[in-house]
Design a protein around this motif. Structure first.
Motif, PDB file in Angstrom:
ATOM      1  N   GLY A   1       6.479 -28.519  19.431  1.00 49.24           N
ATOM      2  CA  GLY A   1       6.819 -28.174  18.052  1.00 49.24           C
ATOM      3  C   GLY A   1       7.805 -27.022  17.958  1.00 49.24           C
ATOM      4  N   TYR A   2       8.722 -26.917  18.924  1.00 51.11           N
ATOM      5  CA  TYR A   2       9.706 -25.837  18.918  1.00 51.11           C
ATOM      6  C   TYR A   2      10.530 -25.918  17.644  1.00 51.11           C
ATOM      7  CZ  TYR A   2      13.247 -22.562  20.463  1.00 51.11           C
ATOM      8  OH  TYR A   2      14.086 -21.485  20.547  1.00 51.11           O
ATOM      9  N   ASP A   3      10.590 -24.802  16.887  1.00 47.57           N
ATOM     10  CA  ASP A   3      11.266 -24.850  15.592  1.00 47.57           C
ATOM     11  C   ASP A   3      12.297 -23.747  15.397  1.00 47.57           C
ATOM     12  OD1 ASP A   3       9.608 -22.671  15.317  1.00 47.57           O
ATOM     13  OD2 ASP A   3       8.620 -23.378  13.486  1.00 47.57           O
ATOM     14  N   GLU A   4      12.773 -23.173  16.505  1.00 43.98           N
ATOM     15  CA  GLU A   4      13.813 -22.154  16.444  1.00 43.98           C
ATOM     16  C   GLU A   4      15.142 -22.746  16.915  1.00 43.98           C
ATOM     17  OE1 GLU A   4      13.393 -19.126  15.174  1.00 43.98           O
ATOM     18  OE2 GLU A   4      11.245 -19.444  14.838  1.00 43.98           O
ATOM     19  N   LEU A   5      16.213 -22.008  16.688  1.00 46.61           N
ATOM     20  CA  LEU A   5      17.532 -22.478  17.083  1.00 46.61           C
ATOM     21  C   LEU A   5      17.644 -22.685  18.595  1.00 46.61           C
ATOM     22  CD1 LEU A   5      19.941 -20.265  14.955  1.00 46.61           C
ATOM     23  CD2 LEU A   5      19.917 -22.759  14.993  1.00 46.61           C
ATOM     24  N   VAL A   6      18.362 -23.728  18.952  1.00 46.72           N
ATOM     25  CA  VAL A   6      18.804 -23.951  20.325  1.00 46.72           C
ATOM     26  C   VAL A   6      20.326 -23.849  20.283  1.00 46.72           C
ATOM     27  CG1 VAL A   6      18.953 -25.600  22.228  1.00 46.72           C
ATOM     28  CG2 VAL A   6      16.877 -25.509  20.810  1.00 46.72           C
TER      29      VAL A   6
ATOM     30  N   LEU B   1      18.701 -26.970  15.020  1.00 47.84           N
ATOM     31  CA  LEU B   1      17.304 -26.673  14.733  1.00 47.84           C
ATOM     32  C   LEU B   1      16.500 -27.947  14.972  1.00 47.84           C
ATOM     33  CD1 LEU B   1      17.264 -24.571  11.447  1.00 47.84           C
ATOM     34  CD2 LEU B   1      16.109 -23.997  13.582  1.00 47.84           C
ATOM     35  N   PRO B   2      15.707 -28.001  16.028  1.00 49.84           N
ATOM     36  CA  PRO B   2      14.998 -29.246  16.349  1.00 49.84           C
ATOM     37  C   PRO B   2      14.020 -29.664  15.254  1.00 49.84           C
ATOM     38  CG  PRO B   2      14.857 -27.667  18.156  1.00 49.84           C
ATOM     39  CD  PRO B   2      15.424 -26.935  16.981  1.00 49.84           C
TER      40      PRO B   2
ATOM     41  N   PRO C   1      18.269 -33.495  13.450  1.00 50.85           N
ATOM     42  CA  PRO C   1      17.640 -32.176  13.460  1.00 50.85           C
ATOM     43  C   PRO C   1      17.541 -31.612  12.047  1.00 50.85           C
ATOM     44  CG  PRO C   1      19.942 -31.958  13.988  1.00 50.85           C
ATOM     45  CD  PRO C   1      19.683 -33.440  13.785  1.00 50.85           C
ATOM     46  N   ARG C   2      16.928 -30.449  11.911  1.00 49.74           N
ATOM     47  CA  ARG C   2      16.845 -29.795  10.603  1.00 49.74           C
ATOM     48  C   ARG C   2      18.125 -29.056  10.250  1.00 49.74           C
ATOM     49  NH1 ARG C   2      12.763 -25.869  10.667  1.00 49.74           N
ATOM     50  NH2 ARG C   2      13.088 -25.762  12.896  1.00 49.74           N
TER      51      ARG C   2
END
Length: 197
Positions: A72-77, A104-105, A146-147
Motif C-alpha cells: 500500500g505504498y502511497d508516497e511519491l516514487v 504516486l502509486p 497512478p494517483r
C-alpha cells in the motif's frame, strides 16, 4: 529491427530502415553541401552518418513490468536524471539532457528501469521537447493508472547552440503534471523539491 552493417556489427535501427538508401542519400546530401567524401578519413562518413541517425531513431523494445502494490505504498516514487537524447524534428539536430519522472502509486507499482525505458521510447524519434514531456506523462497515466504523474525534462538543443542564436549552454525546461501531482499544492511542491533538491 536489427540490421547487419558492412562490418558485421549489429546495429539497432527503426522499423523499415534501409541503411544502403540512407548512405546514398547522406553521400548526396554531403556532396550538395560541398563536403568531399573521398579521403581515407571521410570515405565511410556517409555510412557512419546513416548508422548514427538510425541508432538515434531506434528505441530498445521493452515490456512494461508492474507489480501489485501489496504494501500500500502511497508516497511519491521519483527517478531523477534519466538521460534524454532526441532529435529536434525541425532541424534533425540532437537535443540532450535529463528527465525527472515521478508518480504516486495506486494499485500497482512500476519496475524502476521502465521509467527510463518510457523516456527513451518517446525520445528516439524526431521530436519536440514539449511533446516528449507530455507523451511520457500521458503514457504512464494510461498504462499505470497512478494517483498522479510528474515529468520534468531539461535539455540543451544543438539547433539553438550550433546555429541561429548560438546560445551554447542554454537549457530548456518543460513539465507535465497530472492527478494529485498537478492538483494538490503540497504534492506538487514535494515532487518539484524531489526533482531539484
Amino acid at each position: 529491427m536489427t540490421l547487419t552493417t558492412t562490418d558485421d556489427l549489429r546495429l539497432d535501427a527503426p522499423p523499415g530502415a534501409d541503411l544502403d538508401a540512407a548512405e546514398s542519400a547522406a553521400r548526396a546530401f554531403l556532396a550538395a553541401l560541398g563536403v568531399r567524401c573521398d579521403s581515407p578519413g571521410t570515405e565511410r562518413s556517409p555510412r557512419r552518418m546513416a548508422e548514427a541517425y538510425a541508432a538515434m531513431l531506434a528505441p530498445r523494445p521493452f515490456a512494461m513490468t508492474t507489480f501489485p502494490n501489496d504494501e500500500g505504498y502511497d508516497e511519491l516514487v521519483v527517478v531523477r536524471s534519466i538521460p534524454v537524447q532526441s532529435l529536434c524534428e525541425h532541424h534533425l539536430l540532437p537535443f540532450v539532457g535529463v528527465a525527472h519522472v515521478g508518480y504516486l502509486p495506486d494499485g500497482r507499482i512500476l519496475g524502476l528501469s521502465k521509467l527510463a525505458r518510457v523516456v527513451e521510447m518517446f525520445a528516439r524519434r524526431p521530436q519536440v521537447q514539449e511533446r516528449l514531456t507530455r507523451q511520457v506523462a500521458d503514457w504512464l497515466d494510461a498504462e499505470l493508472a497512478p494517483r498522479g504523474v510528474g515529468v520534468v525534462v531539461e535539455a540543451e538543443h544543438l539547433c539553438m547552440a550550433l546555429r541561429g542564436v548560438r546560445a551554447v549552454g542554454a537549457v530548456t525546461t518543460t513539465s507535465a503534471l497530472s492527478g494529485l501531482v498537478r492538483d494538490s499544492p503540497a504534492t506538487r511542491a514535494e515532487f518539484l523539491a524531489a526533482v531539484h533538491p
